[in-house]
Enzyme design. Structure first.
Site, short mmCIF file in Angstrom:
data_model
loop_
_atom_site.label_atom_id
_atom_site.label_comp_id
_atom_site.label_asym_id
_atom_site.label_seq_id
_atom_site.Cartn_x
_atom_site.Cartn_y
_atom_site.Cartn_z
N TYR A 218 0.85 -1.20 0.00
CA TYR A 218 0.00 0.00 0.00
C TYR A 218 0.87 1.24 0.00
O TYR A 218 2.06 1.20 0.37
CB TYR A 218 -0.95 0.01 1.21
CG TYR A 218 -0.26 0.23 2.54
CD1 TYR A 218 -0.06 1.51 3.06
CD2 TYR A 218 0.19 -0.84 3.31
CE1 TYR A 218 0.56 1.71 4.29
CE2 TYR A 218 0.81 -0.65 4.53
CZ TYR A 218 0.99 0.63 5.02
OH TYR A 218 1.61 0.83 6.23
N CYS A 219 0.28 2.35 -0.45
CA CYS A 219 0.95 3.65 -0.39
C CYS A 219 -0.12 4.72 -0.26
O CYS A 219 -1.26 4.40 0.09
CB CYS A 219 1.85 3.87 -1.62
SG CYS A 219 0.98 3.70 -3.20
N THR A 220 0.20 5.96 -0.51
CA THR A 220 -0.75 7.06 -0.26
C THR A 220 -1.98 6.99 -1.16
O THR A 220 -3.11 6.97 -0.70
CB THR A 220 -0.05 8.42 -0.45
OG1 THR A 220 1.12 8.46 0.34
CG2 THR A 220 -0.99 9.56 -0.03
#
Length: 343
Positions: free
Chosen positions: A198-200
């Site tokens: 996951y990331c922003t």
């Protein structure tokens, strides 16, 4: 033909205050083949300047990465414009969790070699062979699986103030730094574990998932829309929120609160705190975590040295800065020997 900003950030802020109208902070990205990024860049700037859109947009041969502030009353017009661009039709727009009319104060549309600085040779692997995109509900189920390895693809200063429970959070300064570290740490689990990332907003995972599949990982997943879309779905569907703390964002807000948990500390006194500031000494501008008490005591500076410089007349400070070119290579975000309690 105007292709650049004519107003300063201060002048724009005054106009926003005077207008007193709501604005929407949002972001989107799309990997696509753009033949002439410069022409596309100019097309976007001219149209969005007319719509009073502000933000930071990167355009490259590989696509577009945009973080924007749009007048709420002009959102439909903005949406119609991007839908009229073939490869952007119905692109997912990540609407910010917390709104701020001054999240961006200039319109900057820049042509870059890449829309995310990943340092990868894209010709060496198939960038379209991506991992499986999952929604918030499926993501919650996946990360409870003992055969899942959950990895945060963001940098240390982002994950420090907020991350998912039980996530691996590499202590890195750049996205590129994390790729090799993660591969090395998980090299014995390329086939028997599920790699969930996951990331922003999803853009870093988009490239990383294809890279890790190329490197031999068999079960690769990514959180669709990143933390921003996850939060929207959690709120909309009344799902369990498994994110702790704040989501770091790259605008004047610096972060959005996702849960009430405060998982980081003031870098100067050690008190529980998750508020990022930039050192008030413009020659430093270091990003670090500072509580209200330390902010008052240190005049929002990261050290006594910077505090002394910041107390000098502005003209004297400018003279001291002459000839120096500061960058993240010198002042890395959140890293300084002056920060006693940096995790």
């Amino acid at each position: 033909m105007q292709l650049y900003n004519k107003l300063s950030a201060k002048e724009r802020a005054e106009l926003i205050d005077k207008a007193g109208e709501d604005r929407l902070t949002l972001s989107f990205y799309k990997y696509a083949k753009i033949g002439n990024p410069e022409i596309f860049r100019n097309h976007l700037f001219l149209a969005w300047d007319q719509l009073e859109v502000l933000g930071r947009i990167y355009v490259a041969h590989e696509g577009i990465n945009a973080q924007l502030s749009v007048p709420a009353k002009k959102f439909n017009e903005f949406k119609a414009f991007i839908d009229d661009i073939n490869f952007l039709e119905n692109v997912r727009l990540n609407i910010a969790v917390e709104q701020d009319a001054k999240s961006f104060l200039k319109l900057k549309v820049k042509v870059r070699p890449k829309i995310v600085a990943d340092g990868l040779n894209d010709t060496s692997f198939d960038v379209t062979n991506k991992g499986v995109h999952v929604d918030a509900e499926t993501f919650n189920q996946l990360i409870e699986d003992p055969n899942t390895v959950l990895v945060d693809m963001r940098n240390h200063y982002e994950s420090e103030i907020g991350h998912f429970k039980n996530a691996i959070t590499p202590d890195v300064d750049t996205f590129r730094d994390s790729l090799d570290i993660i591969e090395e740490d998980l090299k014995d689990h390329k086939e028997d574990k599920k790699l969930v990332m996951y990331c922003t907003g999803g853009i870093r995972c988009e490239k990383a998932s294809a890279y890790y599949k190329h490197k031999g990982f068999k079960n690769v997943f990514q959180l669709e829309g990143g933390i921003i879309e996850y939060t929207r779905q959690v709120n909309e569907k009344a799902l369990e929120n498994k994110f702790l703390g704040k989501n770091f964002v790259f605008d004047h807000r610096r972060s959005e609160r996702i849960s009430d948990d405060v998982i980081s500390n003031c870098h100067q006194c050690g008190k529980a705190c998750d508020t990022h500031v930039n050192c008030a000494n413009e020659a430093c501008h270091l990003l670090f975590i500072q509580c209200e008490e330390c902010s008052k005591a240190m005049d929002t500076c990261c050290s006594t040295e910077c505090q002394d410089i910041n107390a000098l007349p502005i003209e004297t400070q400018r003279e001291l800065r002459k000839g120096s070119h500061n960058s993240n290579k010198i002042f890395k975000k959140g890293r300084s020997e002056k920060l006693k309690y940096k995790a």
